[in-house]
Enzyme design. Sequence first.
Site: not given
Length: 81
Positions: A21, A23, A70, A72-75
């Site tokens: 989806e 986001v 994994d 982390k902020p980017a994920n």
Amino acid sequence: PGIVELHRTGLSADPPFLEYELVEGGDLGGFILDRVRRAGAVPPEEAARVVRKVAEIVGFAHGKGIVHSDIKPANVLTALA
């Protein structure tokens, strides 16, 4: 709530794909950088609230036998309100 829905897979396609989806928003790393640029450091209470919410969502997935290897902020996606 908080888990992006997987719509379909094409593991035999060339190239293989996963379709999720959409986001609208960004990721937690971008949110933190933007927040710091606009207002300085993120207050500890706000940081704790975000970490707690992410932990609740990941904990729910773990309870269903799903592991995200994994985090982390980017994920971590942040939806626009």
